[in-house]
Design an enzyme around this catalytic site. Structure first.
Site, PDB file in Angstrom:
ATOM      1  N   CYS A  84       0.823  -1.210   0.000  1.00 25.75           N
ATOM      2  CA  CYS A  84       0.000   0.000   0.000  1.00 25.75           C
ATOM      3  C   CYS A  84       0.855   1.256   0.000  1.00 25.75           C
ATOM      4  O   CYS A  84       0.664   2.158  -0.809  1.00 25.75           O
ATOM      5  CB  CYS A  84      -0.931  -0.004   1.206  1.00 25.75           C
ATOM      6  N   CYS A  89      -1.689   1.768  -2.918  1.00 27.81           N
ATOM      7  CA  CYS A  89      -2.655   2.836  -2.649  1.00 27.81           C
ATOM      8  C   CYS A  89      -2.056   4.238  -2.683  1.00 27.81           C
ATOM      9  O   CYS A  89      -2.619   5.144  -3.323  1.00 27.81           O
ATOM     10  CB  CYS A  89      -3.296   2.631  -1.277  1.00 27.81           C
ATOM     11  N   LYS A  92      -0.392   5.339  -6.112  1.00 26.22           N
ATOM     12  CA  LYS A  92      -1.486   5.286  -7.092  1.00 26.22           C
ATOM     13  C   LYS A  92      -2.413   6.483  -6.954  1.00 26.22           C
ATOM     14  O   LYS A  92      -2.759   7.149  -7.929  1.00 26.22           O
ATOM     15  CB  LYS A  92      -2.247   3.973  -6.904  1.00 26.22           C
ATOM     16  N   TYR A 225      -8.838  -4.133 -10.909  1.00 30.14           N
ATOM     17  CA  TYR A 225      -8.879  -2.706 -10.576  1.00 30.14           C
ATOM     18  C   TYR A 225      -7.494  -2.085 -10.728  1.00 30.14           C
ATOM     19  O   TYR A 225      -7.374  -0.910 -11.084  1.00 30.14           O
ATOM     20  CB  TYR A 225      -9.452  -2.481  -9.178  1.00 30.14           C
ATOM     21  N   GLU A 229      -7.030   1.158 -13.027  1.00 33.30           N
ATOM     22  CA  GLU A 229      -6.493   2.366 -12.393  1.00 33.30           C
ATOM     23  C   GLU A 229      -5.216   2.834 -13.088  1.00 33.30           C
ATOM     24  O   GLU A 229      -5.053   4.034 -13.366  1.00 33.30           O
ATOM     25  CB  GLU A 229      -6.224   2.104 -10.912  1.00 33.30           C
ATOM     26  N   HIS A 494     -26.719  20.352  -0.420  1.00 38.85           N
ATOM     27  CA  HIS A 494     -26.886  20.885  -1.775  1.00 38.85           C
ATOM     28  C   HIS A 494     -25.902  22.027  -2.021  1.00 38.85           C
ATOM     29  O   HIS A 494     -25.673  22.848  -1.150  1.00 38.85           O
ATOM     30  CB  HIS A 494     -28.318  21.405  -1.935  1.00 38.85           C
ATOM     31  N   GLU A 499     -25.663  14.102  -2.521  1.00 36.19           N
ATOM     32  CA  GLU A 499     -27.094  14.255  -2.246  1.00 36.19           C
ATOM     33  C   GLU A 499     -27.951  13.456  -3.216  1.00 36.19           C
ATOM     34  O   GLU A 499     -29.098  13.132  -2.918  1.00 36.19           O
ATOM     35  CB  GLU A 499     -27.495  15.728  -2.310  1.00 36.19           C
TER      36      GLU A 499
END
Length: 519
Positions: A84, A89, A92, A225, A229, A494, A499
């Protein structure tokens, strides 16, 4: 990380048979000369292993971590922190951010900023990212020292059920034993060794994030993934990028969402070759590589030239050199992963496995960290709580990010039956996309629920900007058993993309157009 054979000398006094069943199940480690003893030994200095070690030390245990990075076939190596921190992670996400900034620069003139688009400088980005990773390596060393965790930069293997042999880079051997041992060695990228030239000329994610120079025109092979990615961020940085997928993308994820991810990538610069498989990689005069592939549907062969070929076809657990047979630890013969129970215990009760190396566990950093901490707390008598692997949220950091938590639509139907599942969905346009007139055709949300009131939420899938930030918040509600009615009674903020989750009124069953109109 742990590849290669380790031969360790053993003391002469009272050794016994390391594979003896009674000794494995009951007895302490046999006496061995020069042995160092601990309450807990952790093999692997990645996120899960470090979390477990630091937690146990903070709870008063005498702990040591054994970690060694075997260089990639291309010679790439890195420091403490595991996949990671070093090749996953962290680098990346930073390179993904660099790619997103390129899009923002193109948007900026529409908002009144006189910003000129300039070519991306890989070397500057790489230097900044790699320096940050090195600072994290150092930080982990300091944290271990502060927590009084002993760190051994050695390659570890089992001598018996309580004893490990660590071999340093220079060949020096150290014997260590403990009441409990945790295996947290993670995994490394898989190479398709059956393909001619794959190992000699290809790289993996282990190498990409440490390149000092741009990879140039790149072929990314894989449907994981990691593949999507990497292909996405390379495209975003302005590189000519091709993604080759043999079958279906993101196999373990919701397939409607996966299709939308691929559609967006294909429509925004990434060349996608679906249903194709590479057959050979050849080095041409100079630096370019010629790749030959076959279209699996038509059996037609084609070829192209690239500067870099990146393999992202899956990962293999780092178990080969641990000599697990010396301890009697059982593995899945197909996957090579270690079999564990709900306590994270292996077939030997005082030996545990956490993270990517354990069978049936999600290959995610946060789950490994939490599992490691809970294990340390259980071993210290602080709790009996087990790791809950249900409803774990995650995000795929493709150019249009995909966040999800809970069941896919396919999994929900398989588990409960189509007649008992209701799916609410919407195509929406982020406000930020309107002024630059950016394409939003793949921005999509769906909530998978039980049909019977109060319609328990089984899964949430979000495709759009900041998907990780959006999904993290809703994950708490789903973890707590939120219903569709409760989500609909939640007031949205908002104007945000998040939302739109609280405004999902149209079900797939209704057949109505789910496109959001108006403000």
């Amino acid at each position: 990380m742990w590849a290669g054979r380790v031969g360790c000398r053993r003391g002469s006094a009272g050794q016994g048979d390391p594979t003896d069943t009674a000794e494995r199940q009951e007895g302490p480690a046999p006496a061995m000369e020069g042995r160092q003893c601990y309450d807990l030994l952790v093999i692997g200095g990645g996120s899960g292993g470090l979390a477990c070690a630091k937690e146990a030390a903070q709870l008063g245990k005498k702990v040591a971590v054994l970690d060694y990075v075997e260089p990639s076939p291309r010679g790439t190596r890195w420091g403490l922190g595991g996949t990671c921190v070093n090749v996953g992670c962290i680098p990346k996400k930073l390179m993904h951010q660099a790619a997103l900034l390129g899009v923002m620069i193109r948007d900026a003139p529409h908002y009144g900023w006189g910003v000129a688009q300039a070519p991306h400088d890989w070397a500057t980005m790489a230097d900044a990212v790699q320096n940050h990773v090195k600072s994290l390596n150092w930080g982990h060393r300091v944290q271990l020292q502060d927590r009084k965790v002993k760190y051994f930069n050695v390659k570890a293997s089992f001598v018996n059920t309580h004893t490990l042999c660590g071999v340093s880079k220079g060949g020096e051997e150290t014997l260590l034993s403990a009441e409990h041992i945790v295996i947290a060695t993670g995994g490394r990228p898989r190479y398709p060794t059956h393909i001619e030239g794959a190992l000699e000329y290809g790289i993996t994610s282990d190498d990409l994030f440490w390149l000092k120079e741009s990879p140039g025109k790149t072929l990314v092979v894989g449907a994981s993934y990691v593949a999507l990615e990497c292909a996405g961020l390379l495209t975003g940085l302005g590189l000519d990028t091709t993604l080759m997928i043999r079958s279906v993308p993101l196999r373990a994820f919701d397939q409607q969402m996966a299709s939308l991810v691929i559609e967006h990538m294909a429509g925004h610069g990434t060349r996608v070759l679906q249903g194709c498989a590479p057959e050979r990689v050849e080095k041409l005069p100079g630096r370019q590589l010629r790749v030959t592939w076959v279209d699996l549907a038509s059996d037609r062969k084609d070829a192209g030239t690239f500067d870099t070929v990146l393999w992202a076809i899956g990962r293999v657990p780092e178990t080969a050199s641990l000599n697990l047979e010396k301890a009697g630890v059982r593995m899945n013969p197909v996957t090579g992963k270690i079999l564990v129970d709900a306590q994270e215990a292996t077939s030997i009760p005082h030996i545990y496995a956490i993270g990517d190396v354990a069978e049936g566990r999600p290959e995610l950093t946060p789950t490994a960290i939490m599992a490691g901490r809970l294990l340390a707390q259980r071993l210290s008598g602080q709790t009996t709580d087990l790791m809950d692997y249900n409803n774990v949220p995650t995000t795929v950091f493709t150019p249009l990010e995909y966040g999800c938590v809970g069941l896919s639509e396919e999994a929900a139907v398989a588990r409960h039956g189509e007649e008992h599942v209701e799916v609410y969905h919407a195509f929406y346009k982020p406000l930020e996309f309107t002024v630059p007139q950016r394409d939003a055709s793949q921005c999509y949300i769906k909530m998978v629920c039980l049909r019977e009131p109060p319609q328990l939420v089984l899964g949430l899938h979000f495709l759009g900007p900041n998907a990780g930030e959006v999904t993290q918040g809703f994950a708490l509600g789903i973890k707590c058993g939120a219903s569709y009615q409760q989500v609909m009674r939640t007031v949205g903020i908002h104007p945000t993309c998040a939302e739109e989750v609280a405004k999902l009124r149209i079900s797939k069953r209704s057949g109505l157009d789910p496109t959001v109109t108006g403000c």
